[in-house]
Write a protein that holds these residues in place. Structure first.
Motif, PDB file in Angstrom:
ATOM      1  N   CYS A  40       0.845  -1.180   0.000  1.00 20.63           N
ATOM      2  CA  CYS A  40       0.000   0.000   0.000  1.00 20.63           C
ATOM      3  C   CYS A  40       0.888   1.240   0.000  1.00 20.63           C
ATOM      4  N   HIS A  51       0.098   4.104   0.872  1.00 18.16           N
ATOM      5  CA  HIS A  51      -0.266   5.024   1.956  1.00 18.16           C
ATOM      6  C   HIS A  51       0.237   4.539   3.311  1.00 18.16           C
ATOM      7  N   CYS A  52      -0.093   3.285   3.674  1.00 18.26           N
ATOM      8  CA  CYS A  52       0.288   2.794   5.002  1.00 18.26           C
ATOM      9  C   CYS A  52       1.422   1.772   4.946  1.00 18.26           C
ATOM     10  N   ILE A  71       1.329  -1.393   4.196  1.00 10.19           N
ATOM     11  CA  ILE A  71       0.962  -2.776   4.465  1.00 10.19           C
ATOM     12  C   ILE A  71       0.947  -3.554   3.153  1.00 10.19           C
ATOM     13  N   CYS A  87      -4.215  -0.511  -0.170  1.00  9.99           N
ATOM     14  CA  CYS A  87      -4.860  -1.677   0.427  1.00  9.99           C
ATOM     15  C   CYS A  87      -6.376  -1.498   0.448  1.00  9.99           C
ATOM     16  N   HIS A  96      -7.660   4.421   1.848  1.00 15.31           N
ATOM     17  CA  HIS A  96      -6.258   4.841   1.797  1.00 15.31           C
ATOM     18  C   HIS A  96      -5.944   5.510   0.473  1.00 15.31           C
TER      19      HIS A  96
END
Ligand SMILES: [Zn+2]
Length: 80
Positions: free
Chosen positions: A48, A50-51, A53, A70, A74
């Motif tokens: 992802c 953004h985060c 993951i 994800c 996001h």
């Protein structure tokens, strides 16, 4: 004459033993090969943007710039 009979029996016995060995040997390489081939078909994991993951590529959301997220949330958080 007795020798010919013994020779014929040995030949038939050898033929039966050989064909039973080949019959037994043929299936095992096929089944472990196909069983090993299926787990190798791994799912493509993407990170992802953004985060960070990792999630399966089939569940990932692609943003406008081609980045993968994800969740759709996001993607919205990253693009706005
Ligand atoms: Zn995320």
């Amino acid at each position: 004459m007795k020798f010919l009979l013994v020779f014929a029996v040995v030949l038939i016995g050898f033929y039966v033993w050989r064909s039973s060995r080949e019959g037994r040997r043929a299936p095992p390489p096929a089944s472990p090969g196909s069983a090993a081939a299926k787990p190798k078909a791994a799912i493509d994991m993407v990170q992802c943007a953004h985060c960070g993951i990792h999630c399966p590529g089939t569940d990932a959301v692609t943003g406008k710039d081609g980045r993968r997220y994800c969740t759709a949330q996001h993607r919205l958080d990253a693009e706005h």
